[in-house]
Design an enzyme around this catalytic site. Structure first.
Site, PDB file in Angstrom:
ATOM      1  N   GLY A   9      -3.744   3.483  -2.218  1.00  0.00           N
ATOM      2  CA  GLY A   9      -2.931   3.070  -3.538  1.00  0.00           C
ATOM      3  C   GLY A   9      -3.744   2.284  -4.588  1.00  0.00           C
ATOM      4  O   GLY A   9      -3.259   1.528  -5.196  1.00  0.00           O
ATOM      5  N   SER A  11      -4.650   3.586  -7.449  1.00  0.00           N
ATOM      6  CA  SER A  11      -4.584   4.341  -8.965  1.00  0.00           C
ATOM      7  C   SER A  11      -3.914   3.365  -9.923  1.00  0.00           C
ATOM      8  O   SER A  11      -4.192   3.555 -10.990  1.00  0.00           O
ATOM      9  CB  SER A  11      -3.676   5.731  -8.715  1.00  0.00           C
ATOM     10  OG  SER A  11      -2.674   5.296  -8.115  1.00  0.00           O
ATOM     11  N   ARG A  12      -2.918   2.423  -9.328  1.00  0.00           N
ATOM     12  CA  ARG A  12      -2.351   1.656 -10.250  1.00  0.00           C
ATOM     13  C   ARG A  12      -1.894   0.534  -9.822  1.00  0.00           C
ATOM     14  O   ARG A  12      -2.205   0.101  -8.550  1.00  0.00           O
ATOM     15  CB  ARG A  12      -1.106   2.453 -11.072  1.00  0.00           C
ATOM     16  CG  ARG A  12      -0.100   3.008  -9.905  1.00  0.00           C
ATOM     17  CD  ARG A  12       0.620   4.238 -10.757  1.00  0.00           C
ATOM     18  NE  ARG A  12       1.359   4.969  -9.433  1.00  0.00           N
ATOM     19  CZ  ARG A  12       2.469   4.794  -9.082  1.00  0.00           C
ATOM     20  NH1 ARG A  12       3.099   3.691  -9.681  1.00  0.00           N
ATOM     21  NH2 ARG A  12       2.896   5.283  -8.028  1.00  0.00           N
ATOM     22  N   VAL A  64      -1.225   8.467   3.001  1.00  0.00           N
ATOM     23  CA  VAL A  64      -1.644   7.641   4.143  1.00  0.00           C
ATOM     24  C   VAL A  64      -0.673   7.508   5.364  1.00  0.00           C
ATOM     25  O   VAL A  64      -0.833   6.764   5.974  1.00  0.00           O
ATOM     26  CB  VAL A  64      -2.321   6.392   3.621  1.00  0.00           C
ATOM     27  CG1 VAL A  64      -3.628   6.202   3.071  1.00  0.00           C
ATOM     28  CG2 VAL A  64      -1.434   5.518   3.066  1.00  0.00           C
ATOM     29  N   ASN A  91      -3.104  -1.034   0.797  1.00  0.00           N
ATOM     30  CA  ASN A  91      -2.259  -1.519  -0.175  1.00  0.00           C
ATOM     31  C   ASN A  91      -0.877  -0.678  -0.657  1.00  0.00           C
ATOM     32  O   ASN A  91       0.001  -0.875  -1.136  1.00  0.00           O
ATOM     33  CB  ASN A  91      -3.144  -1.894  -1.558  1.00  0.00           C
ATOM     34  CG  ASN A  91      -2.201  -1.951  -2.671  1.00  0.00           C
ATOM     35  OD1 ASN A  91      -1.693  -2.946  -2.785  1.00  0.00           O
ATOM     36  ND2 ASN A  91      -2.200  -1.053  -3.546  1.00  0.00           N
ATOM     37  N   SER A 147       4.431  -8.701   1.778  1.00  0.00           N
ATOM     38  CA  SER A 147       5.432  -9.020   0.749  1.00  0.00           C
ATOM     39  C   SER A 147       6.288 -10.308   1.000  1.00  0.00           C
ATOM     40  O   SER A 147       6.423 -10.524   2.206  1.00  0.00           O
ATOM     41  CB  SER A 147       6.412  -7.785   0.354  1.00  0.00           C
ATOM     42  OG  SER A 147       7.450  -8.298  -0.403  1.00  0.00           O
ATOM     43  N   TYR A 160      12.226  -1.951   3.883  1.00  0.00           N
ATOM     44  CA  TYR A 160      11.005  -2.543   3.409  1.00  0.00           C
ATOM     45  C   TYR A 160      10.515  -3.896   4.150  1.00  0.00           C
ATOM     46  O   TYR A 160       9.417  -4.022   4.285  1.00  0.00           O
ATOM     47  CB  TYR A 160      11.409  -2.669   1.703  1.00  0.00           C
ATOM     48  CG  TYR A 160       9.960  -3.149   1.051  1.00  0.00           C
ATOM     49  CD1 TYR A 160       8.986  -2.469   0.671  1.00  0.00           C
ATOM     50  CD2 TYR A 160       9.850  -4.782   0.743  1.00  0.00           C
ATOM     51  CE1 TYR A 160       8.084  -2.879  -0.064  1.00  0.00           C
ATOM     52  CE2 TYR A 160       8.922  -4.997  -0.310  1.00  0.00           C
ATOM     53  CZ  TYR A 160       7.960  -4.173  -0.580  1.00  0.00           C
ATOM     54  OH  TYR A 160       6.910  -4.641  -1.468  1.00  0.00           O
ATOM     55  N   LYS A 164       7.094  -4.789   6.068  1.00  0.00           N
ATOM     56  CA  LYS A 164       6.332  -6.016   5.594  1.00  0.00           C
ATOM     57  C   LYS A 164       6.311  -7.001   6.526  1.00  0.00           C
ATOM     58  O   LYS A 164       5.359  -7.767   6.638  1.00  0.00           O
ATOM     59  CB  LYS A 164       6.825  -6.454   4.355  1.00  0.00           C
ATOM     60  CG  LYS A 164       6.495  -5.226   2.991  1.00  0.00           C
ATOM     61  CD  LYS A 164       5.102  -4.861   2.847  1.00  0.00           C
ATOM     62  CE  LYS A 164       5.058  -3.894   1.718  1.00  0.00           C
ATOM     63  NZ  LYS A 164       3.663  -3.237   1.637  1.00  0.00           N
ATOM     64  N   ILE A 193       5.626  -9.504  -8.872  1.00  0.00           N
ATOM     65  CA  ILE A 193       4.457  -9.060  -9.751  1.00  0.00           C
ATOM     66  C   ILE A 193       4.694  -8.025 -10.527  1.00  0.00           C
ATOM     67  O   ILE A 193       5.316  -6.794 -10.041  1.00  0.00           O
ATOM     68  CB  ILE A 193       3.287  -8.549  -8.912  1.00  0.00           C
ATOM     69  CG1 ILE A 193       2.881  -9.811  -7.666  1.00  0.00           C
ATOM     70  CG2 ILE A 193       1.909  -8.851  -9.928  1.00  0.00           C
ATOM     71  CD1 ILE A 193       2.824 -11.051  -8.102  1.00  0.00           C
TER      72      ILE A 193
HETATM   73  P1  NAP Z   1       2.986   0.655  -7.617  1.00  0.00           P
HETATM   74  O1  NAP Z   1       2.378   0.416  -8.941  1.00  0.00           O
HETATM   75  O2  NAP Z   1       4.191   1.730  -7.369  1.00  0.00           O
HETATM   76  O3  NAP Z   1       1.605   1.609  -7.018  1.00  0.00           O
HETATM   77  C1  NAP Z   1       1.734   1.993  -5.379  1.00  0.00           C
HETATM   78  C2  NAP Z   1       0.431   2.474  -5.273  1.00  0.00           C
HETATM   79  O4  NAP Z   1       0.627   3.097  -3.691  1.00  0.00           O
HETATM   80  C3  NAP Z   1       0.285   3.852  -6.081  1.00  0.00           C
HETATM   81  O5  NAP Z   1      -1.414   3.697  -6.196  1.00  0.00           O
HETATM   82  C4  NAP Z   1       0.641   5.157  -5.319  1.00  0.00           C
HETATM   83  O6  NAP Z   1      -0.211   6.137  -5.391  1.00  0.00           O
HETATM   84  C5  NAP Z   1       0.277   4.380  -3.842  1.00  0.00           C
HETATM   85  N1  NAP Z   1       0.984   4.955  -2.744  1.00  0.00           N
HETATM   86  C6  NAP Z   1       2.272   5.156  -2.521  1.00  0.00           C
HETATM   87  N2  NAP Z   1       2.703   5.888  -1.422  1.00  0.00           N
HETATM   88  C7  NAP Z   1       1.580   6.515  -0.807  1.00  0.00           C
HETATM   89  C8  NAP Z   1       0.924   7.196   0.159  1.00  0.00           C
HETATM   90  N3  NAP Z   1       1.910   7.730   0.935  1.00  0.00           N
HETATM   91  N4  NAP Z   1      -0.244   7.411   0.276  1.00  0.00           N
HETATM   92  C9  NAP Z   1      -1.411   7.063  -0.511  1.00  0.00           C
HETATM   93  N5  NAP Z   1      -1.044   6.133  -1.558  1.00  0.00           N
HETATM   94  C10 NAP Z   1       0.489   5.818  -1.840  1.00  0.00           C
HETATM   95  O7  NAP Z   1       3.240  -0.508  -6.546  1.00  0.00           O
HETATM   96  P2  NAP Z   1       2.520  -1.920  -6.547  1.00  0.00           P
HETATM   97  O8  NAP Z   1       3.591  -3.007  -7.153  1.00  0.00           O
HETATM   98  O9  NAP Z   1       1.176  -2.148  -7.177  1.00  0.00           O
HETATM   99  O10 NAP Z   1       2.467  -2.510  -5.004  1.00  0.00           O
HETATM  100  C11 NAP Z   1       1.459  -2.269  -4.155  1.00  0.00           C
HETATM  101  C12 NAP Z   1       1.671  -3.040  -3.000  1.00  0.00           C
HETATM  102  O11 NAP Z   1       2.086  -4.282  -2.998  1.00  0.00           O
HETATM  103  C13 NAP Z   1       2.732  -2.051  -2.211  1.00  0.00           C
HETATM  104  O12 NAP Z   1       2.270  -2.060  -0.674  1.00  0.00           O
HETATM  105  C14 NAP Z   1       4.023  -3.200  -2.276  1.00  0.00           C
HETATM  106  O13 NAP Z   1       4.832  -3.203  -1.441  1.00  0.00           O
HETATM  107  C15 NAP Z   1       3.361  -4.499  -2.534  1.00  0.00           C
HETATM  108  N6  NAP Z   1       3.916  -5.481  -3.150  1.00  0.00           N
HETATM  109  C16 NAP Z   1       4.187  -5.472  -4.439  1.00  0.00           C
HETATM  110  C17 NAP Z   1       4.963  -6.403  -5.088  1.00  0.00           C
HETATM  111  C18 NAP Z   1       5.307  -6.058  -6.657  1.00  0.00           C
HETATM  112  O14 NAP Z   1       6.222  -7.250  -7.267  1.00  0.00           O
HETATM  113  N7  NAP Z   1       4.928  -5.231  -7.372  1.00  0.00           N
HETATM  114  C19 NAP Z   1       5.605  -7.504  -4.483  1.00  0.00           C
HETATM  115  C20 NAP Z   1       5.214  -7.567  -2.915  1.00  0.00           C
HETATM  116  C21 NAP Z   1       4.595  -6.415  -2.371  1.00  0.00           C
HETATM  117  P3  NAP Z   1       0.392   7.306  -6.492  1.00  0.00           P
HETATM  118  O15 NAP Z   1      -0.277   6.579  -8.001  1.00  0.00           O
HETATM  119  O16 NAP Z   1      -0.446   8.384  -6.104  1.00  0.00           O
HETATM  120  O17 NAP Z   1       1.654   7.247  -6.369  1.00  0.00           O
END
Ligand code: NAP
Length: 251
Positions: A9, A11-12, A64, A91, A147, A160, A164, A193
């Site tokens: 993950g 890409s973003r 994944v 991630n 998380s 979720y 986590k 975040i």
């Molecule tokens: P995001 O911006 O939605 O990015 C999610 C990333 O995961 C993208 O690169 C996506 O790829 C990839 N992904 C999703 N499903 C996948 C799969 N089956 N196989 C491979 N790649 C996959 O999310 P984020 O906020 O950066 O979150 C990243 C991590 O941090 C996650 O585990 C999330 O639960 C955790 N987290 C985030 C927050 C927050 O506030 N943002 C807080 C706590 C924990 P594509 O671009 O191809 O879709």
């Protein structure tokens, strides 16, 4: 010789910020993503890392949550960079937002598969390579994104939170199992975040959310990349959960 890191993950969002941190620390970076529309994003991340840090990169599309895709991701890594995989950042993650009565089983199965089962697959496939070359002096690292939902509970996110919390259990167990082999296993449990995960939320709700955070604002992906940088250089740290959350959860 440059070390090799895989980030799922990448890409973003948080994955993108952590991919840059890996490049900054001198790793060749394998950037994984899942959806076809994100190919351009993942390619861009990889190109920027290359030009900014002079390391090499590889972009691999893989879902994944599926074992065979994880196998292909690890195979592509070994073909490009050899068998010395030094770092795995688990991630990739998704959320649902639904009460537990109305949720569809397929939806919660997807959340568990993406946020937890993927880590079982990836560690199962990557640890054999790490065990073969890690040592006290040349450590390998597994870092996984949990998380604050894995530390507490969140309404409408039972699946979720279960996933986590599972990430933390897996982290502690693998840390114990492989500590003597020079492999450190840690987790990051971010608070709120600003990424695509929160972009659907309207400004009033974001303001209300920020007001519940003692530091008074929603965090930045750079805060999580900083935690990754710390973990990778903190050579006596294993089995731990670092939670950059602005004071949202005090444990
Ligand atoms: P995001 O911006 O939605 O990015 C999610 C990333 O995961 C993208 O690169 C996506 O790829 C990839 N992904 C999703 N499903 C996948 C799969 N089956 N196989 C491979 N790649 C996959 O999310 P984020 O906020 O950066 O979150 C990243 C991590 O941090 C996650 O585990 C999330 O639960 C955790 N987290 C985030 C927050 C927050 O506030 N943002 C807080 C706590 C924990 P594509 O671009 O191809 O879709």
């Amino acid at each position: 010789m440059a070390k090799t890191a895989i980030i799922t993950g990448g890409s973003r969002g948080l994955g993108k910020a952590m991919a840059f941190k890996l490049g900054e620390l001198g790793y060749n970076v394998v950037v994984n993503y899942r959806s076809e529309k994100s190919k351009v994003l993942a390619d861009d991340v990889a190109e920027q890392i290359k030009s900014q840090y002079g390391v090499d990169t590889l972009v691999v599309r893989a879902d994944v949550s599926k074992y065979e895709d994880c196998e292909a991701l690890v195979k592509a890594t070994v073909e490009k960079f050899g068998e010395n995989i030094d770092c795995l950042v688990n991630n990739a993650g998704i959320t649902n937002n639904c009460n537990w009565i109305d949720i569809e089983p397929a939806a919660y199965e997807r959340v568990i598969a993406t946020n937890l089962v993927s880590l079982l697959h990836m560690t199962h496939l990557v640890l054999p390579y790490m065990v073969n070359h890690s040592s006290k002096e040349e450590q390998c690292n597994v870092v996984s994104t949990s998380s604050v939902g894995g530390l507490t509970g969140v309404i409408n996110q039972a699946d979720y939170c279960a996933a986590k919390s599972g990430v933390i259990g897996l982290t502690r167990a693998l840390a114990l199992e492989y500590a003597g082999k020079g492999i450190r296993v840690n987790a990051i449990a971010p608070g709120m975040i600003m990424t695509d995960m929160l972009r659907g939320v309207n400004q009033d709700e974001l303001n209300a959310l920020a007001a519940t955070i003692p530091q008074g604002y929603i965090g930045d992906p750079a805060d999580i990349a900083g935690a990754l940088g710390y973990i990778l250089t903190a050579t006596y740290l294993t089995g731990q959960v670092i939670s950059p959350n602005g004071g949202f959860v005090l444990a």
